[in-house]
Motif scaffolding. Structure first.
Motif, PDB file in Angstrom:
ATOM      1  N   SER A 151       7.065  -1.165   7.865  1.00 19.83           N
ATOM      2  CA  SER A 151       8.457  -1.004   8.305  1.00 19.83           C
ATOM      3  C   SER A 151       8.879   0.451   8.422  1.00 19.83           C
ATOM      4  CB  SER A 151       9.407  -1.731   7.344  1.00 19.83           C
ATOM      5  OG  SER A 151       9.292  -3.120   7.481  1.00 19.83           O
ATOM      6  N   TRP A 152       8.282   1.336   7.621  1.00 19.20           N
ATOM      7  CA  TRP A 152       8.625   2.760   7.709  1.00 19.20           C
ATOM      8  C   TRP A 152       8.360   3.302   9.108  1.00 19.20           C
ATOM      9  CZ3 TRP A 152       5.069   6.444   9.125  1.00 19.20           C
ATOM     10  CH2 TRP A 152       3.736   6.029   9.146  1.00 19.20           C
ATOM     11  N   PHE A 153       7.390   2.688   9.808  1.00 14.78           N
ATOM     12  CA  PHE A 153       7.024   3.139  11.152  1.00 14.78           C
ATOM     13  C   PHE A 153       7.906   2.486  12.203  1.00 14.78           C
ATOM     14  CE2 PHE A 153       4.541   3.122  15.046  1.00 14.78           C
ATOM     15  CZ  PHE A 153       3.994   4.400  15.076  1.00 14.78           C
ATOM     16  N   ALA A 154       8.075   1.170  12.121  1.00  9.13           N
ATOM     17  CA  ALA A 154       8.929   0.423  13.045  1.00  9.13           C
ATOM     18  C   ALA A 154       9.117  -0.983  12.480  1.00  9.13           C
ATOM     19  CB  ALA A 154       8.311   0.353  14.442  1.00  9.13           C
ATOM     20  N   PRO A 155      10.288  -1.591  12.712  1.00  9.09           N
ATOM     21  CA  PRO A 155      10.566  -2.911  12.128  1.00  9.09           C
ATOM     22  C   PRO A 155       9.546  -3.983  12.498  1.00  9.09           C
ATOM     23  CG  PRO A 155      12.569  -1.941  13.047  1.00  9.09           C
ATOM     24  CD  PRO A 155      11.439  -1.057  13.466  1.00  9.09           C
ATOM     25  N   GLU A 156       8.971  -3.905  13.689  1.00  8.44           N
ATOM     26  CA  GLU A 156       8.047  -4.953  14.117  1.00  8.44           C
ATOM     27  C   GLU A 156       6.740  -4.961  13.322  1.00  8.44           C
ATOM     28  OE1 GLU A 156       7.761  -1.721  17.450  1.00  8.44           O
ATOM     29  OE2 GLU A 156       9.269  -2.526  16.061  1.00  8.44           O
ATOM     30  N   PHE A 157       6.529  -3.955  12.487  1.00  6.47           N
ATOM     31  CA  PHE A 157       5.305  -3.904  11.675  1.00  6.47           C
ATOM     32  C   PHE A 157       5.569  -4.281  10.222  1.00  6.47           C
ATOM     33  CE2 PHE A 157       4.363  -0.857  15.149  1.00  6.47           C
ATOM     34  CZ  PHE A 157       3.193  -1.418  15.625  1.00  6.47           C
ATOM     35  N   SER A 158       6.654  -4.986   9.968  1.00  2.38           N
ATOM     36  CA  SER A 158       7.055  -5.280   8.589  1.00  2.38           C
ATOM     37  C   SER A 158       6.054  -6.172   7.848  1.00  2.38           C
ATOM     38  CB  SER A 158       8.437  -5.937   8.570  1.00  2.38           C
ATOM     39  OG  SER A 158       8.407  -7.176   9.259  1.00  2.38           O
ATOM     40  N   GLU A 159       5.207  -6.882   8.577  1.00  4.29           N
ATOM     41  CA  GLU A 159       4.236  -7.764   7.930  1.00  4.29           C
ATOM     42  C   GLU A 159       2.937  -7.050   7.558  1.00  4.29           C
ATOM     43  OE1 GLU A 159       4.955 -10.937   7.049  1.00  4.29           O
ATOM     44  OE2 GLU A 159       6.960 -10.367   7.776  1.00  4.29           O
ATOM     45  N   GLU A 160       2.816  -5.780   7.930  1.00  2.46           N
ATOM     46  CA  GLU A 160       1.588  -5.046   7.604  1.00  2.46           C
ATOM     47  C   GLU A 160       1.496  -4.779   6.105  1.00  2.46           C
ATOM     48  OE1 GLU A 160      -1.025  -4.236   9.571  1.00  2.46           O
ATOM     49  OE2 GLU A 160       0.018  -5.446  11.075  1.00  2.46           O
ATOM     50  N   ARG A 161       0.301  -4.923   5.576  1.00  4.43           N
ATOM     51  CA  ARG A 161       0.029  -4.679   4.167  1.00  4.43           C
ATOM     52  C   ARG A 161      -1.034  -3.601   4.020  1.00  4.43           C
ATOM     53  NH1 ARG A 161       4.171  -6.603   4.193  1.00  4.43           N
ATOM     54  NH2 ARG A 161       4.915  -8.547   3.253  1.00  4.43           N
ATOM     55  N   ILE A 162      -1.189  -3.074   2.819  1.00  5.30           N
ATOM     56  CA  ILE A 162      -2.263  -2.114   2.552  1.00  5.30           C
ATOM     57  C   ILE A 162      -3.588  -2.864   2.634  1.00  5.30           C
ATOM     58  CG2 ILE A 162      -3.311  -0.600   0.831  1.00  5.30           C
ATOM     59  CD1 ILE A 162      -0.483  -0.154  -0.311  1.00  5.30           C
ATOM     60  N   PRO A 163      -4.475  -2.475   3.544  1.00  2.00           N
ATOM     61  CA  PRO A 163      -5.752  -3.195   3.652  1.00  2.00           C
ATOM     62  C   PRO A 163      -6.714  -2.797   2.531  1.00  2.00           C
ATOM     63  CG  PRO A 163      -5.232  -1.908   5.650  1.00  2.00           C
ATOM     64  CD  PRO A 163      -4.344  -1.424   4.561  1.00  2.00           C
ATOM     65  N   THR A 164      -7.650  -3.659   2.267  1.00  2.00           N
ATOM     66  CA  THR A 164      -8.792  -3.254   1.451  1.00  2.00           C
ATOM     67  C   THR A 164      -9.844  -2.652   2.379  1.00  2.00           C
ATOM     68  OG1 THR A 164      -9.914  -5.390   1.681  1.00  2.00           O
ATOM     69  CG2 THR A 164      -8.389  -5.128  -0.178  1.00  2.00           C
ATOM     70  N   LEU A 165     -10.698  -1.829   1.813  1.00  2.00           N
ATOM     71  CA  LEU A 165     -11.806  -1.296   2.608  1.00  2.00           C
ATOM     72  C   LEU A 165     -12.679  -2.434   3.113  1.00  2.00           C
ATOM     73  CD1 LEU A 165     -13.576   0.973   3.720  1.00  2.00           C
ATOM     74  CD2 LEU A 165     -14.693   1.085   1.480  1.00  2.00           C
ATOM     75  N   GLU A 166     -12.868  -3.447   2.317  1.00  2.00           N
ATOM     76  CA  GLU A 166     -13.701  -4.574   2.733  1.00  2.00           C
ATOM     77  C   GLU A 166     -13.171  -5.212   4.013  1.00  2.00           C
ATOM     78  OE1 GLU A 166     -16.172  -8.140   0.674  1.00  2.00           O
ATOM     79  OE2 GLU A 166     -14.248  -7.596  -0.257  1.00  2.00           O
ATOM     80  N   GLU A 167     -11.862  -5.355   4.134  1.00  5.26           N
ATOM     81  CA  GLU A 167     -11.277  -5.938   5.336  1.00  5.26           C
ATOM     82  C   GLU A 167     -11.562  -5.081   6.563  1.00  5.26           C
ATOM     83  OE1 GLU A 167      -7.321  -8.316   3.839  1.00  5.26           O
ATOM     84  OE2 GLU A 167      -7.282  -6.140   3.796  1.00  5.26           O
ATOM     85  N   VAL A 168     -11.491  -3.772   6.404  1.00  4.02           N
ATOM     86  CA  VAL A 168     -11.731  -2.882   7.541  1.00  4.02           C
ATOM     87  C   VAL A 168     -13.201  -2.908   7.939  1.00  4.02           C
ATOM     88  CG1 VAL A 168     -11.495  -0.535   8.422  1.00  4.02           C
ATOM     89  CG2 VAL A 168      -9.796  -1.430   6.832  1.00  4.02           C
ATOM     90  N   LEU A 169     -14.093  -2.942   6.959  1.00  7.74           N
ATOM     91  CA  LEU A 169     -15.523  -3.034   7.268  1.00  7.74           C
ATOM     92  C   LEU A 169     -15.826  -4.318   8.031  1.00  7.74           C
ATOM     93  CD1 LEU A 169     -17.193  -1.797   3.942  1.00  7.74           C
ATOM     94  CD2 LEU A 169     -16.682  -0.468   5.998  1.00  7.74           C
ATOM     95  N   GLN A 170     -15.212  -5.400   7.622  1.00 11.50           N
ATOM     96  CA  GLN A 170     -15.418  -6.678   8.313  1.00 11.50           C
ATOM     97  C   GLN A 170     -14.880  -6.621   9.735  1.00 11.50           C
ATOM     98  OE1 GLN A 170     -13.364  -9.113   5.416  1.00 11.50           O
ATOM     99  NE2 GLN A 170     -15.276  -9.925   4.586  1.00 11.50           N
ATOM    100  N   LEU A 171     -13.724  -5.998   9.909  1.00  9.35           N
ATOM    101  CA  LEU A 171     -13.113  -5.891  11.235  1.00  9.35           C
ATOM    102  C   LEU A 171     -13.968  -5.058  12.181  1.00  9.35           C
ATOM    103  CD1 LEU A 171     -10.554  -6.273  13.089  1.00  9.35           C
ATOM    104  CD2 LEU A 171      -9.767  -4.071  12.164  1.00  9.35           C
TER     105      LEU A 171
END
Length: 246
Positions: free
Chosen positions: A79-99
């Motif tokens: 949300s600090w960036f824009a309201p439409e991103f309010s559902e974003e959470r801090i990712p784990t590194l594991e999630e990014v590696l999988q992505l």
């Protein structure tokens, strides 16, 4: 050949170090590398966020290291960036590696200093092996002792040194740490340095360049360098107009 690095993901168009920023960067095939930052949660999980504290980019306060992963997952990281991103959470590194597996190189900056995150190198390297992405990852840090430890744990995973200023005895530092990559502020890059790194087969990059005129100047002077930017679209436009190879 210009190498484009999306700084903290495509952070000019989505909140930095979130899955939204990483997914956006992955939509552009000419972005060669995604850069991201890793800390450890209180319970020892590698998590993706830049600052040592939560205040700037999340709805939380205090230090990352004082919060469990469950605590961190409750925070709004968009949300600090824009309201439409309010559902974003801090990712784990594991999630990014999988992505990113099989899709893009990753530069993973360990945000450690001293012993603030004891064992971070081993935890990150274990994740890299678990997901079979060691050929896709370069570890890096301003803490060069951390890179030496990483290289001692597994020299088959590339390590990089990040500098704020103009380093002395650079070759000695590379040999000491086992690093094969250097990232520095663009102010300090010279043709002599570029040529020296090229001869030694050391990957050289500059950070973090967002101004279009400066990007154009770097592309013109150093057409074979790695450039980190929050605005890959600006660099893509400049490179394509000049028919620069990716």
């Amino acid at each position: 050949m210009i190498t484009i690095v999306a700084h903290r993901g495509w952070s000019g168009a989505a909140p930095e170090n979130t899955m939204a920023a990483f997914k956006l960067a992955l939509t552009e095939p000419d972005i060669a590398i995604i850069e991201l930052d890793v800390h450890l949660s209180k319970d020892g999980v590698p998590v993706v966020i830049h600052d040592h504290t939560l205040d700037r980019t999340t709805s939380g306060t205090g230090r990352v290291k004082d919060c469990t992963l469950e605590d961190l997952r409750e925070l709004d990281a968009g949300s600090w960036f824009a309201p439409e991103f309010s559902e974003e959470r801090i990712p784990t590194l594991e999630e990014v590696l999988q992505l990113a597996k099989g899709r893009c190189m990753l530069h993973v900056e360990l945000k450690t200093m001293g012993n603030v995150y004891e064992g971070i190198e081993e935890k990150v390297i274990n994740l890299i092996h678990r997901h079979g992405v060691k050929d896709q990852v370069v570890l890096s840090s301003f803490d060069h002792h951390s890179m030496k430890r990483a290289n001692e744990i597994d020299p088959s995973i590339k390590a990089g040194l990040i500098f704020l200023g103009n380093p002395t005895l650079l070759i000695d530092q590379l040999h000491y740490t086992g690093a094969t990559s250097v990232s520095m502020h663009y102010y300090f890059v010279t043709h002599e340095l570029v040529n020296e790194m090229k001869e030694l087969e050391i990957d050289l990059g500059v950070w973090t360049v967002d101004d279009s005129d400066t990007l154009a100047s770097i592309v013109e002077q150093y057409p074979d360098i790695r450039i980190t930017t929050n605005y890959p679209d600006r660099l893509l436009r400049i490179a394509r107009q000049g028919s620069v190879r990716f």
